[in-house]
Design a protein around this motif. Structure first.
Motif, PDB file in Angstrom:
ATOM      1  N   ILE A  14      49.904  38.095  42.693  1.00 58.68           N
ATOM      2  CA  ILE A  14      49.718  39.351  41.962  1.00 58.68           C
ATOM      3  C   ILE A  14      50.415  39.304  40.610  1.00 58.68           C
ATOM      4  N   ILE A  15      51.662  38.807  40.576  1.00 56.39           N
ATOM      5  CA  ILE A  15      52.402  38.722  39.311  1.00 56.39           C
ATOM      6  C   ILE A  15      51.684  37.823  38.323  1.00 56.39           C
ATOM      7  N   THR A  16      51.176  36.698  38.803  1.00 60.81           N
ATOM      8  CA  THR A  16      50.465  35.768  37.920  1.00 60.81           C
ATOM      9  C   THR A  16      49.202  36.391  37.346  1.00 60.81           C
ATOM     10  N   VAL A  17      48.438  37.073  38.185  1.00 65.82           N
ATOM     11  CA  VAL A  17      47.211  37.709  37.712  1.00 65.82           C
ATOM     12  C   VAL A  17      47.524  38.799  36.692  1.00 65.82           C
ATOM     13  N   LEU A  18      48.559  39.601  36.936  1.00 67.60           N
ATOM     14  CA  LEU A  18      48.909  40.668  36.002  1.00 67.60           C
ATOM     15  C   LEU A  18      49.432  40.121  34.681  1.00 67.60           C
ATOM     16  N   GLN A  19      49.942  38.894  34.684  1.00 71.92           N
ATOM     17  CA  GLN A  19      50.378  38.274  33.434  1.00 71.92           C
ATOM     18  C   GLN A  19      49.209  37.690  32.655  1.00 71.92           C
ATOM     19  N   ILE A  20      48.162  37.261  33.374  1.00 69.76           N
ATOM     20  CA  ILE A  20      47.022  36.605  32.732  1.00 69.76           C
ATOM     21  C   ILE A  20      45.902  37.577  32.402  1.00 69.76           C
ATOM     22  N   VAL A  21      45.593  38.486  33.321  1.00 74.40           N
ATOM     23  CA  VAL A  21      44.492  39.439  33.130  1.00 74.40           C
ATOM     24  C   VAL A  21      45.050  40.725  32.544  1.00 74.40           C
ATOM     25  N   ARG A  22      44.419  41.241  31.480  1.00 72.49           N
ATOM     26  CA  ARG A  22      44.934  42.421  30.794  1.00 72.49           C
ATOM     27  C   ARG A  22      43.806  43.384  30.452  1.00 72.49           C
ATOM     28  N   ILE A  23      44.166  44.663  30.354  1.00 76.21           N
ATOM     29  CA  ILE A  23      43.239  45.650  29.807  1.00 76.21           C
ATOM     30  C   ILE A  23      43.676  45.933  28.369  1.00 76.21           C
ATOM     31  N   PRO A  24      42.738  45.938  27.404  1.00 71.60           N
ATOM     32  CA  PRO A  24      43.109  46.060  25.991  1.00 71.60           C
ATOM     33  C   PRO A  24      43.411  47.487  25.546  1.00 71.60           C
ATOM     34  N   ASN A  25      42.895  48.480  26.261  1.00 75.09           N
ATOM     35  CA  ASN A  25      43.119  49.870  25.855  1.00 75.09           C
ATOM     36  C   ASN A  25      42.937  50.798  27.052  1.00 75.09           C
ATOM     37  N   LEU A  26      43.227  52.074  26.823  1.00 71.96           N
ATOM     38  CA  LEU A  26      43.157  53.059  27.899  1.00 71.96           C
ATOM     39  C   LEU A  26      41.720  53.299  28.356  1.00 71.96           C
ATOM     40  N   LYS A  27      40.766  53.117  27.468  1.00 80.06           N
ATOM     41  CA  LYS A  27      39.362  53.318  27.829  1.00 80.06           C
ATOM     42  C   LYS A  27      38.952  52.370  28.950  1.00 80.06           C
ATOM     43  N   VAL A  28      39.265  51.090  28.790  1.00 83.42           N
ATOM     44  CA  VAL A  28      38.920  50.107  29.813  1.00 83.42           C
ATOM     45  C   VAL A  28      39.688  50.391  31.099  1.00 83.42           C
ATOM     46  N   GLY A  29      40.971  50.752  30.962  1.00 82.67           N
ATOM     47  CA  GLY A  29      41.761  51.069  32.138  1.00 82.67           C
ATOM     48  C   GLY A  29      41.201  52.256  32.907  1.00 82.67           C
ATOM     49  N   THR A  30      40.716  53.273  32.177  1.00 82.81           N
ATOM     50  CA  THR A  30      40.141  54.452  32.827  1.00 82.81           C
ATOM     51  C   THR A  30      38.852  54.103  33.559  1.00 82.81           C
ATOM     52  N   VAL A  31      38.009  53.287  32.924  1.00 81.71           N
ATOM     53  CA  VAL A  31      36.752  52.879  33.564  1.00 81.71           C
ATOM     54  C   VAL A  31      37.045  52.063  34.824  1.00 81.71           C
ATOM     55  N   LEU A  32      37.971  51.114  34.714  1.00 82.26           N
ATOM     56  CA  LEU A  32      38.290  50.247  35.851  1.00 82.26           C
ATOM     57  C   LEU A  32      38.873  51.051  37.018  1.00 82.26           C
ATOM     58  N   LEU A  33      39.887  51.859  36.739  1.00 81.40           N
ATOM     59  CA  LEU A  33      40.523  52.624  37.813  1.00 81.40           C
ATOM     60  C   LEU A  33      39.625  53.752  38.310  1.00 81.40           C
ATOM     61  N   GLY A  34      38.818  54.327  37.411  1.00 82.30           N
ATOM     62  CA  GLY A  34      37.884  55.362  37.845  1.00 82.30           C
ATOM     63  C   GLY A  34      36.842  54.822  38.811  1.00 82.30           C
ATOM     64  N   CYS A  35      36.305  53.648  38.500  1.00 81.22           N
ATOM     65  CA  CYS A  35      35.331  53.021  39.405  1.00 81.22           C
ATOM     66  C   CYS A  35      35.996  52.630  40.724  1.00 81.22           C
ATOM     67  N   ALA A  36      37.229  52.120  40.636  1.00 82.64           N
ATOM     68  CA  ALA A  36      37.954  51.751  41.858  1.00 82.64           C
ATOM     69  C   ALA A  36      38.245  52.981  42.708  1.00 82.64           C
ATOM     70  N   PHE A  37      38.539  54.096  42.062  1.00 79.51           N
ATOM     71  CA  PHE A  37      38.788  55.363  42.752  1.00 79.51           C
ATOM     72  C   PHE A  37      37.558  55.782  43.566  1.00 79.51           C
ATOM     73  N   LEU A  38      36.385  55.738  42.932  1.00 78.10           N
ATOM     74  CA  LEU A  38      35.143  56.095  43.625  1.00 78.10           C
ATOM     75  C   LEU A  38      34.804  55.075  44.700  1.00 78.10           C
ATOM     76  N   TYR A  39      35.054  53.823  44.406  1.00 76.62           N
ATOM     77  CA  TYR A  39      34.815  52.733  45.362  1.00 76.62           C
ATOM     78  C   TYR A  39      35.611  52.957  46.641  1.00 76.62           C
ATOM     79  N   ASP A  40      36.891  53.266  46.476  1.00 76.32           N
ATOM     80  CA  ASP A  40      37.753  53.485  47.639  1.00 76.32           C
ATOM     81  C   ASP A  40      37.252  54.629  48.507  1.00 76.32           C
ATOM     82  N   ILE A  41      36.929  55.741  47.866  1.00 75.40           N
ATOM     83  CA  ILE A  41      36.463  56.913  48.605  1.00 75.40           C
ATOM     84  C   ILE A  41      35.170  56.600  49.341  1.00 75.40           C
TER      85      ILE A  41
END
Length: 538
Positions: A356-383
């Motif tokens: 997990i630490i390695t992935v978080l160091q290598i994979v990044r989100i460039p801005n809040l827009k991408v972070g919102t899309v990613l976590l928003g989709c994951a939120f719906l996915y989980d439900i």
């Protein structure tokens, strides 16, 4: 995107998505059969200790019914009683064999649970064990049209495999006795506290490593511009070597493809498939552990970390990496061989945290827009896959996959877990990789932004986002305990906490536009500033 970054991104997509859940074993809901007088017991887990021919046998776990008398909570107060089989086996009519003073075991089906209990009680039984037709535990409730209940004996549901084991011993002529009691589970187990600390600490370490790497890359970039500004105008600072930036399209595809993998896991779940997941987890764990150890040891063995040799397929590899790799491979292999042992959780957590630490160091989100899309989709996915999928597949797909049902295993390996220390029921407190990794991407972004804007902790976003993550994870545990162990999608609570905190602070500070679009604070371009200073001096 280099090979290492792409490989880890695909690997984590495959092995971590199906684990965003806290699991439970009781699968039936009772919304259609609410509590009423005579049928108002709380559902409790019941320990069934067994003796076969006066020798202590296996211990099984059942679930108490909504009706009947309450279980003893202390083992010393529970009586050892002979176990008998009902004839007929479903106990829907009066048994022809004597049951006086015995605990009777019956098969599910052909009549209501309360009918079975009433008939067993009339025959003199002291308790009734109902064998479920499936592996899972099932809540026995009263039928909506039933009005009066006079059941004065305990009723317990047994999973199918436990019933088959006890039934087999009786058919072989053995004398079987059982002892039923329901020890109280502590409200909070220390395992949950340590797991919470482990999850938060993993994100803290990964975020600081990511921010440090980004700052080092920025310093190197500015040095290059000062040394040769006219030749490096086209250099893309964002394209730092070894770093994978996610965009909005890949964020959506990430979750779509994850859904496909989840259904694949659900359809193919078996012992050989779990073995395949173990191999994939070991590959990712080796890569993660190796990366973390190289980064840590390179401070003391700088020459070995900066000396490289060409290796086929992998390209230039440092001598330090070559020296560490055998240890990492051996560690993963030993864990895989002994993963069923009681101590194996330690190795699994080490490999998982390193990955997990390695992935978080290598994979990044460039801005809040991408972070919102990613976590928003994951939120719906989980439900969807925890709750809504039950209407399509007649069971929660994510819970089935996370538990490893139909695989003969205790669950898939892609999760962090700690054995419950003071729980009389034992078991593990668990958290899936996705519950750490996806919010971690957003939190690591917030720290990089704070460092770029030269913000202190209180004035920045990182401190408040990590507090929001910890609070969301805490609420998940509370929900799990309040809902009788039903599987809970952690992102259901974590995503609103983390995204809501950053949105609120960004709006209040007038920085939401920069966070949303640029992902970095407003600043004068280093090259332009250098050129202006140079022209003024001339």
């Amino acid at each position: 995107m280099d090979f290492k970054g792409g490989f880890l991104l695909v690997l984590v997509l495959i092995i971590s998505i199906p684990c965003w859940v806290f699991g439970g074993d009781i699968v039936q809901d009772d919304d259609s059969a609410p509590k009423r007088p005579g049928c108002d017991n709380d559902f409790v887990l019941v320990k069934i200790q067994t003796w076969v021919d006066d020798k202590q046998g296996k211990e099984f776990v059942g679930v108490g019914a909504r009706f009947g008398t309450l279980m003893e909570s202390k083992e010393k107060h529970a009586n050892r009683t002979r176990l008998s089989l009902s004839d007929p086996s479903d106990c829907c009519t009066k048994p022809i064999n004597k049951l006086s003073g015995d605990v009777v075991m019956v098969h599910r089906g052909n009549c209501t649970f309360t009918t079975k209990a009433n008939i067993a009680q009339a025959a003199g039984a002291t308790a009734v064990l109902v064998i479920n037709s499936r592996k899972e535990l099932y809540k026995m409730v009263c039928e909506p049209n039933e009005e009066s209940f006079h059941i004065k004996i305990p009723a317990v549901m047994l999973p199918k495999d436990a019933g088959a084991s006890l039934e087999g011993s009786i058919h072989l002529g053995s004398k079987v006795a059982v002892q039923l009691y329901s020890p109280e589970r502590p409200l909070v187990d220390m395992a949950e506290v340590f797991l919470w600390i482990m999850a938060v600490s993993t994100i803290l370490c990964a975020s600081y490593w990511s921010a440090w790497s980004a700052r080092e890359a920025t310093i190197e970039y500015e040095k290059l511009l000062k040394d040769a500004p006219d030749d490096l105008l086209s250099v893309d600072h964002a394209g730092a070597s070894g770093v994978v930036d996610i965009n909005t399209t890949s964020a959506v595809l990430f979750v779509v493809i994850a859904s496909c993998f989840l259904v694949l896991f659900y359809k193919l779940m078996s012992s050989w498939f779990v073995e395949l997941l173990v191999v994939l987890f070991c590959i990712g764990g080796v890569e993660g552990l190796q990366t973390c150890l190289v980064a840590l040891l390179s401070r003391w063995f700088k020459d070995a970390g900066e000396s490289f040799i060409k290796v086929p397929f992998f390209g230039a590899v440092s001598y330090l990496t070559l020296a560490i790799s055998p240890f990492c491979i051996a560690f993963a292999v030993v864990w895989a061989v002994y993963r069923h042992k009681s101590f194996a959780w330690v190795g699994q957590d080490i490999l998982g945290i390193a990955l997990i630490i390695t992935v978080l160091q290598i994979v990044r989100i460039p801005n809040l827009k991408v972070g919102t899309v990613l976590l928003g989709c994951a939120f719906l996915y989980d439900i969807f896959w925890v709750f809504v999928s039950t209407s399509l597949f007649h069971e929660s797909v994510m819970i089935v996959v996370a538990r490893g049902d139909r695989s003969g295993e205790d669950g898939i390996p892609m999760l962090l877990k700690i054995p419950r220390m003071f729980d009389p029921w034992g078991g593990y407190s668990i958290i899936g990789f996705g519950d750490i990794l996806l919010p971690g991407l957003l939190i690591a972004f917030s720290l990089r932004y704070d460092w770029a804007a030269k913000k202190n902790l209180r004035a920045g976003y990182f401190l408040w986002s990590i507090i929001a993550y910890g609070s969301g994870l805490l609420i998940t545990y509370v929900a799990l305990n309040l809902m009788d162990g039903h599987g809970q999608p952690a992102l259901l609570y974590i995503v609103p906490f983390t995204l809501g905190t950053i949105f609120t602070l960004g709006k209040k500070r007038g920085e939401l536009h920069n966070l949303w679009t640029k992902g970095e604070p407003e600043r004068v371009c280093t090259h332009v500033q250098y050129t202006q200073e140079k022209n003024m001096s001339e």
